[in-house]
Scaffold this motif. Structure first.
Motif, PDB file in Angstrom:
ATOM      1  N   ALA A  48       0.840  -1.205   0.000  1.00  0.00           N
ATOM      2  CA  ALA A  48       0.000   0.000   0.000  1.00  0.00           C
ATOM      3  C   ALA A  48       0.871   1.248   0.000  1.00  0.00           C
ATOM      4  O   ALA A  48       1.987   1.242   0.512  1.00  0.00           O
ATOM      5  N   VAL A  49       0.330   2.297  -0.593  1.00  0.00           N
ATOM      6  CA  VAL A  49       0.991   3.607  -0.543  1.00  0.00           C
ATOM      7  C   VAL A  49       0.127   4.547   0.301  1.00  0.00           C
ATOM      8  O   VAL A  49      -1.074   4.310   0.453  1.00  0.00           O
ATOM      9  N   PRO A  50       0.718   5.612   0.824  1.00  0.00           N
ATOM     10  CA  PRO A  50      -0.092   6.593   1.544  1.00  0.00           C
ATOM     11  C   PRO A  50      -1.117   7.187   0.580  1.00  0.00           C
ATOM     12  O   PRO A  50      -0.792   7.411  -0.588  1.00  0.00           O
ATOM     13  N   HIS A  51      -2.321   7.392   1.046  1.00  0.00           N
ATOM     14  CA  HIS A  51      -3.320   7.999   0.164  1.00  0.00           C
ATOM     15  C   HIS A  51      -4.369   8.742   0.984  1.00  0.00           C
ATOM     16  O   HIS A  51      -4.624   8.403   2.125  1.00  0.00           O
ATOM     17  N   ARG A  52      -4.967   9.745   0.328  1.00  0.00           N
ATOM     18  CA  ARG A  52      -6.059  10.494   0.957  1.00  0.00           C
ATOM     19  C   ARG A  52      -7.225  10.575  -0.019  1.00  0.00           C
ATOM     20  O   ARG A  52      -7.032  10.785  -1.220  1.00  0.00           O
ATOM     21  N   TRP A  53      -8.434  10.342   0.494  1.00  0.00           N
ATOM     22  CA  TRP A  53      -9.649  10.493  -0.298  1.00  0.00           C
ATOM     23  C   TRP A  53     -10.340  11.778   0.160  1.00  0.00           C
ATOM     24  O   TRP A  53     -10.610  11.952   1.355  1.00  0.00           O
ATOM     25  N   VAL A  54     -10.594  12.664  -0.809  1.00  0.00           N
ATOM     26  CA  VAL A  54     -11.222  13.955  -0.511  1.00  0.00           C
ATOM     27  C   VAL A  54     -12.736  13.756  -0.525  1.00  0.00           C
ATOM     28  O   VAL A  54     -13.313  13.412  -1.563  1.00  0.00           O
ATOM     29  N   TYR A  55     -13.364  13.951   0.606  1.00  0.00           N
ATOM     30  CA  TYR A  55     -14.807  13.666   0.705  1.00  0.00           C
ATOM     31  C   TYR A  55     -15.615  14.484  -0.289  1.00  0.00           C
ATOM     32  O   TYR A  55     -16.535  13.980  -0.927  1.00  0.00           O
ATOM     33  N   GLN A  56     -15.236  15.734  -0.440  1.00  0.00           N
ATOM     34  CA  GLN A  56     -15.955  16.624  -1.341  1.00  0.00           C
ATOM     35  C   GLN A  56     -15.942  16.116  -2.788  1.00  0.00           C
ATOM     36  O   GLN A  56     -16.851  16.396  -3.556  1.00  0.00           O
ATOM     37  N   ASP A  57     -14.917  15.375  -3.153  1.00  0.00           N
ATOM     38  CA  ASP A  57     -14.836  14.807  -4.505  1.00  0.00           C
ATOM     39  C   ASP A  57     -15.575  13.477  -4.627  1.00  0.00           C
ATOM     40  O   ASP A  57     -16.106  13.141  -5.685  1.00  0.00           O
ATOM     41  N   VAL A  58     -15.568  12.692  -3.571  1.00  0.00           N
ATOM     42  CA  VAL A  58     -16.166  11.353  -3.631  1.00  0.00           C
ATOM     43  C   VAL A  58     -17.678  11.415  -3.379  1.00  0.00           C
ATOM     44  O   VAL A  58     -18.447  10.640  -3.951  1.00  0.00           O
ATOM     45  N   ARG A  59     -18.092  12.364  -2.534  1.00  0.00           N
ATOM     46  CA  ARG A  59     -19.501  12.454  -2.157  1.00  0.00           C
ATOM     47  C   ARG A  59     -20.451  12.530  -3.355  1.00  0.00           C
ATOM     48  O   ARG A  59     -21.455  11.799  -3.400  1.00  0.00           O
ATOM     49  N   PRO A  60     -20.181  13.404  -4.363  1.00  0.00           N
ATOM     50  CA  PRO A  60     -21.115  13.463  -5.501  1.00  0.00           C
ATOM     51  C   PRO A  60     -21.254  12.117  -6.208  1.00  0.00           C
ATOM     52  O   PRO A  60     -22.342  11.771  -6.678  1.00  0.00           O
ATOM     53  N   LEU A  61     -20.172  11.365  -6.274  1.00  0.00           N
ATOM     54  CA  LEU A  61     -20.215  10.050  -6.929  1.00  0.00           C
ATOM     55  C   LEU A  61     -21.034   9.063  -6.100  1.00  0.00           C
ATOM     56  O   LEU A  61     -21.793   8.248  -6.627  1.00  0.00           O
ATOM     57  N   LEU A  62     -20.867   9.170  -4.791  1.00  0.00           N
ATOM     58  CA  LEU A  62     -21.631   8.302  -3.892  1.00  0.00           C
ATOM     59  C   LEU A  62     -23.125   8.598  -4.026  1.00  0.00           C
ATOM     60  O   LEU A  62     -23.952   7.677  -4.112  1.00  0.00           O
ATOM     61  N   TYR A  97      -9.698  -2.927   4.908  1.00  0.00           N
ATOM     62  CA  TYR A  97     -10.628  -2.458   3.885  1.00  0.00           C
ATOM     63  C   TYR A  97     -11.400  -1.278   4.456  1.00  0.00           C
ATOM     64  O   TYR A  97     -11.784  -1.300   5.625  1.00  0.00           O
ATOM     65  N   ALA A  98     -11.644  -0.263   3.631  1.00  0.00           N
ATOM     66  CA  ALA A  98     -12.550   0.808   4.034  1.00  0.00           C
ATOM     67  C   ALA A  98     -13.398   1.209   2.840  1.00  0.00           C
ATOM     68  O   ALA A  98     -12.977   1.074   1.685  1.00  0.00           O
ATOM     69  N   GLY A  99     -14.609   1.658   3.115  1.00  0.00           N
ATOM     70  CA  GLY A  99     -15.498   2.091   2.036  1.00  0.00           C
ATOM     71  C   GLY A  99     -16.493   3.092   2.585  1.00  0.00           C
ATOM     72  O   GLY A  99     -16.699   3.175   3.797  1.00  0.00           O
ATOM     73  N   LEU A 100     -17.083   3.879   1.677  1.00  0.00           N
ATOM     74  CA  LEU A 100     -18.134   4.807   2.100  1.00  0.00           C
ATOM     75  C   LEU A 100     -19.474   4.229   1.676  1.00  0.00           C
ATOM     76  O   LEU A 100     -19.684   3.929   0.494  1.00  0.00           O
ATOM     77  N   GLN A 101     -20.346   4.039   2.636  1.00  0.00           N
ATOM     78  CA  GLN A 101     -21.646   3.427   2.377  1.00  0.00           C
ATOM     79  C   GLN A 101     -22.745   4.478   2.443  1.00  0.00           C
ATOM     80  O   GLN A 101     -22.744   5.341   3.313  1.00  0.00           O
ATOM     81  N   LEU A 102     -23.690   4.362   1.494  1.00  0.00           N
ATOM     82  CA  LEU A 102     -24.819   5.300   1.432  1.00  0.00           C
ATOM     83  C   LEU A 102     -26.123   4.550   1.639  1.00  0.00           C
ATOM     84  O   LEU A 102     -26.356   3.498   1.024  1.00  0.00           O
ATOM     85  N   ILE A 103     -26.967   5.105   2.492  1.00  0.00           N
ATOM     86  CA  ILE A 103     -28.328   4.582   2.610  1.00  0.00           C
ATOM     87  C   ILE A 103     -29.287   5.764   2.549  1.00  0.00           C
ATOM     88  O   ILE A 103     -29.041   6.818   3.136  1.00  0.00           O
ATOM     89  N   LEU A 104     -30.341   5.600   1.746  1.00  0.00           N
ATOM     90  CA  LEU A 104     -31.292   6.690   1.510  1.00  0.00           C
ATOM     91  C   LEU A 104     -32.576   6.447   2.293  1.00  0.00           C
ATOM     92  O   LEU A 104     -32.880   5.303   2.664  1.00  0.00           O
TER      93      LEU A 104
END
Ligand code: GTQ
Length: 353
Positions: A48-62, A97-104
């Motif tokens: 693995a390499v160091p990494h950052r996920w920007v919420y503002q970028d991922v949120r619209p896709l989610l 493992y990590a992931g962002l989960q959406l429930i409506l």
């Protein structure tokens, strides 16, 4: 003068060796001496390499995934936070493992259970619940929810806003041991077994039922409210004492044992005041951070990321890191520390020694 034998004295030519190795293949045997430095590396070699996920970028896709597929059809509508160096492995670090989960609103993510242990760290929204073995835990931002290995769990949303949380699972570790089991419950939801809040009252009030199982590797508390965690850190801050390497940091514990909440993942919350910079630190557990409040930067090895509320970043094993803040900040993190400790493998290094 007799020639001295040394480690680099070759007793055969490269050609002779290659010819020999060729004859090993049909027997499925391999020369260790060719592999030994790789097998016994001097220091951890994370893929693995160091990494950052920007919420503002991922949120619209989610949110877009919410139009694409229902929670029920998806079983779990999650965008996996896949490490760029672990393509196709659904891994955030070598072991986690990590992931962002959406429930409506109105949705149900159907009941299932599996051998991987899971945690949820609530990122955004209100009004959704996770039911664990039939007891619902309503989730608020900053709460930690546990779904230990092989417990039935379903998620639902009675509220009127989308709800997003960070899933943390030990999937890569379980895959390594090849002990993956999973089962679906025949109904969408597991039958309600106890009123919501029961476990927290029984086990999370600085008291315990007299016959509690004190040997369990999983905490009987499965919702750790942010209200409590934050209040503890805020009170600690008043003492003026602060650790140079981690600021104010608490580990979530199993109240029946005083130990970690689950056997494979350790969970932490830390508060770092404005303008604080942690001293260089590294440890053998790999860690996933989720920003609850504040903003700042993190230097991991030779890469530097800025972070703000709801961003996620991954620190691979044995990489030195330093966290700096621009404002008062709160970070949640989880790692495989408990698993490594139970195997007698965990190490840390404070500073540059
Ligand atoms: O919510 O049960 O991100 O089973 C991956 C696998 C979430 C879950 C994930 C799962 C779940």
């Amino acid at each position: 003068m007799a020639e001295q034998m040394s480690a680099d004295t070759q007793t055969s030519t490269e050609e002779e060796r290659q010819e020999f190795y060729g004859r090993l293949d049909p027997q499925h045997v391999k020369p260790l001496w060719v592999e030994i430095r790789k097998l016994l590396a001097r220091v951890p070699q994370p893929k693995a390499v160091p990494h950052r996920w920007v919420y503002q970028d991922v949120r619209p896709l989610l949110m877009e995934s919410g139009d694409l597929i229902t929670a029920e059809e998806a079983e779990r509508r999650v965008l996996i936070l896949e490490n760029p160096a672990l393509e196709g492995l659904a891994s955030t670090t070598d072991t986690l493992y990590a992931g962002l989960q959406l429930i409506l609103p109105g949705e149900i993510a159907p009941a299932h259970r599996h051998s991987p242990s899971a945690l949820r760290f609530i990122v955004e929204g209100t009004g959704a619940y996770t039911a664990v073995d039939g007891e619902r835990a309503y989730m608020e931002e900053g709460d930690l929810i546990l779904t230990p290995s092989w417990t039935w769990h379903d998620h639902g949303c009675d509220g009127d806003s989308p709800m997003v949380w960070l899933d943390g699972l030990d999937i890569p570790t379980i895959r390594f041991m090849a002990v993956q089991f999973a089962e679906d419950y025949p109904e969408p939801t597991f039958p309600e077994s106890r009123p919501s809040g029961d476990a927290l009252a029984r086990y999370g009030s600085n008291m315990l039922p007299v016959d509690v199982d004190r040997g369990s590797k999983n905490s009987p508390v499965f919702r750790y409210p942010y209200e409590q965690s934050r209040a503890a850190l805020e009170q600690m801050q008043k003492s003026g004492e602060i650790d140079l390497y981690e600021g104010l940091k608490l580990e979530y514990i199993n109240p029946a044992t005083g130990g970690p909440v689950m056997p494979t993942m350790s969970c932490f919350m830390q508060m770092l005041p404005k303008g604080f910079k942690t001293e260089p630190y590294r440890s053998t557990d790999s860690t996933v951070f989720s920003v609850v409040e504040g903003s700042g930067t993190v230097q991991i090895g030779d890469v530097k990321f800025s972070w703000t509320k709801r961003d996620v970043f991954a620190v691979p094993t044995w990489m030195q890191y330093q966290i700096s803040t621009n404002e008062d900040s709160v970070l949640f993190s989880f790692s495989d520390r408990v698993a490594q400790k139970s195997l007698g493998l965990w190490r840390e290094q404070k500073g540059n020694k």
